[in-house]
Scaffold this motif. Structure first.
Motif, short mmCIF file in Angstrom:
data_model
loop_
_atom_site.label_atom_id
_atom_site.label_comp_id
_atom_site.label_asym_id
_atom_site.label_seq_id
_atom_site.Cartn_x
_atom_site.Cartn_y
_atom_site.Cartn_z
N ARG A 41 -3.66 7.99 7.27
CA ARG A 41 -3.00 8.26 8.55
C ARG A 41 -1.49 8.27 8.31
N VAL A 42 -0.85 9.38 8.60
CA VAL A 42 0.59 9.54 8.37
C VAL A 42 1.32 9.23 9.67
N GLY A 43 2.36 8.41 9.56
CA GLY A 43 3.17 8.06 10.73
C GLY A 43 3.05 6.58 11.05
N ASP A 44 3.80 6.16 12.04
CA ASP A 44 3.80 4.76 12.45
C ASP A 44 3.71 4.67 13.97
N LEU A 81 -4.56 9.26 -3.77
CA LEU A 81 -3.82 9.75 -2.61
C LEU A 81 -2.31 9.86 -2.86
N VAL A 82 -1.82 9.36 -3.97
CA VAL A 82 -0.38 9.30 -4.22
C VAL A 82 0.32 10.65 -4.06
N PRO A 83 -0.24 11.79 -4.49
CA PRO A 83 0.46 13.05 -4.26
C PRO A 83 0.72 13.36 -2.78
N ILE A 84 -0.22 12.98 -1.92
CA ILE A 84 0.02 13.20 -0.48
C ILE A 84 1.10 12.24 0.00
N MET A 137 6.17 8.89 1.74
CA MET A 137 5.65 7.56 2.09
C MET A 137 5.69 6.69 0.83
N ARG A 138 6.75 5.96 0.65
CA ARG A 138 6.88 5.10 -0.53
C ARG A 138 6.06 3.83 -0.42
N SER A 139 5.81 3.41 0.80
CA SER A 139 4.95 2.25 1.01
C SER A 139 3.99 2.55 2.14
N VAL A 140 2.81 1.95 2.06
CA VAL A 140 1.80 2.13 3.10
C VAL A 140 1.19 0.77 3.41
N VAL A 141 0.60 0.69 4.58
CA VAL A 141 -0.07 -0.53 5.02
C VAL A 141 -1.58 -0.33 4.92
N ILE A 142 -2.24 -1.31 4.35
CA ILE A 142 -3.70 -1.37 4.34
C ILE A 142 -4.06 -2.66 5.06
N THR A 143 -4.88 -2.55 6.09
CA THR A 143 -5.29 -3.78 6.80
C THR A 143 -6.76 -4.05 6.52
N THR A 144 -7.10 -5.32 6.62
CA THR A 144 -8.48 -5.73 6.41
C THR A 144 -8.77 -6.98 7.22
N ASP A 145 -10.02 -7.18 7.50
CA ASP A 145 -10.42 -8.43 8.16
C ASP A 145 -10.25 -9.57 7.15
N PRO A 146 -9.89 -10.76 7.62
CA PRO A 146 -9.70 -11.90 6.71
C PRO A 146 -10.93 -12.29 5.91
N ARG A 184 -2.42 -7.83 6.89
CA ARG A 184 -1.62 -6.63 6.60
C ARG A 184 -1.10 -6.69 5.16
N TYR A 185 -1.53 -5.73 4.37
CA TYR A 185 -1.07 -5.61 2.99
C TYR A 185 -0.13 -4.42 2.87
N ILE A 186 0.92 -4.59 2.08
CA ILE A 186 1.85 -3.50 1.82
C ILE A 186 1.62 -3.04 0.37
N TRP A 187 1.41 -1.73 0.24
CA TRP A 187 1.21 -1.13 -1.08
C TRP A 187 2.37 -0.18 -1.34
N MET A 188 2.99 -0.33 -2.48
CA MET A 188 4.15 0.50 -2.83
C MET A 188 3.85 1.26 -4.13
N PRO A 189 3.06 2.35 -4.01
CA PRO A 189 2.69 3.08 -5.23
C PRO A 189 3.79 3.97 -5.79
N ILE A 190 4.79 4.30 -4.95
CA ILE A 190 5.87 5.18 -5.39
C ILE A 190 7.15 4.35 -5.49
N LYS A 191 7.63 4.24 -6.68
CA LYS A 191 8.84 3.42 -6.91
C LYS A 191 10.09 4.21 -6.53
N PRO A 192 11.08 3.51 -5.93
CA PRO A 192 12.31 4.20 -5.52
C PRO A 192 13.09 4.75 -6.71
#
Length: 162
Positions: A64-67, A98-101, A107-116, A154-162
């Motif tokens: 999902r793109v956007g916030d 998904l990194v090419p998209i 999108m240098r960072s994305v959020v992945i959420t999960t149940d505890p 809420r997890y933050i994933w940063m697959p693309i380095k600045p």
């Protein structure tokens, strides 16, 4: 770059061709959705995870793109791996594919959420070297609107380095 990525996604989806391929799985486009007012995202890319050895559908992944306030709790990436295919790291592999998209949409960072209590998803986030940002209570109005559980990690994933 964005519009070219969308066109490629739609073309490959119509042809039922893999858009991204890893060692054991491939991502096959299955649905593109433009702006979604319910969750406030710009667009959504949905893929089937094709198990290369069997040709079967191992699960699915969505980006999902956007916030928006809803996406704060939903996250940018959602995935599901079918029981027969679990335990092989396919969700993490699919995220990496998904990194090419992500790059096309800056999108240098994305959020992945999960149940505890969702240990397989937590392990996926750990495999991706995500950073646990917080555990949050999901407001009732968001839960009713998007049908999710009452607490999310809420997890933050940063697959693309600045």
């Amino acid at each position: 770059m964005r519009s070219e990525m969308i066109r490629t996604f739609i073309r490959m989806g119509r042809a039922n061709e893999a858009m991204f391929t890893g060692d054991e799985i491939a991502l096959v486009p299955c649905e593109y959705e433009g702006r979604n007012r319910q969750i406030g995202c710009e667009c959504t890319f949905k893929f089937n995870l094709r198990h290369k050895a069997s040709g079967g559908v191992a699960g699915h992944i969505s980006l999902r793109v956007g916030d928006s306030p809803e996406q704060f709790y939903l996250g940018h990436i959602g995935y599901h791996v079918r029981p027969l295919f679990r335990g092989h790291g396919y969700a993490a592999d699919a995220c990496r594919l998904l990194v090419p998209i992500l790059a096309a949409f800056s999108m240098r960072s994305v959020v992945i959420t999960t149940d505890p209590t969702n240990m397989p998803s937590i392990r996926t986030c750990e495999r991706l070297h995500c950073c646990l940002e917080s555990t949050v209570a999901v407001p009732v109005e968001v839960r009713e609107k998007v049908d999710i559980s009452s607490v999310k990690r809420r997890y933050i994933w940063m697959p693309i380095k600045p």
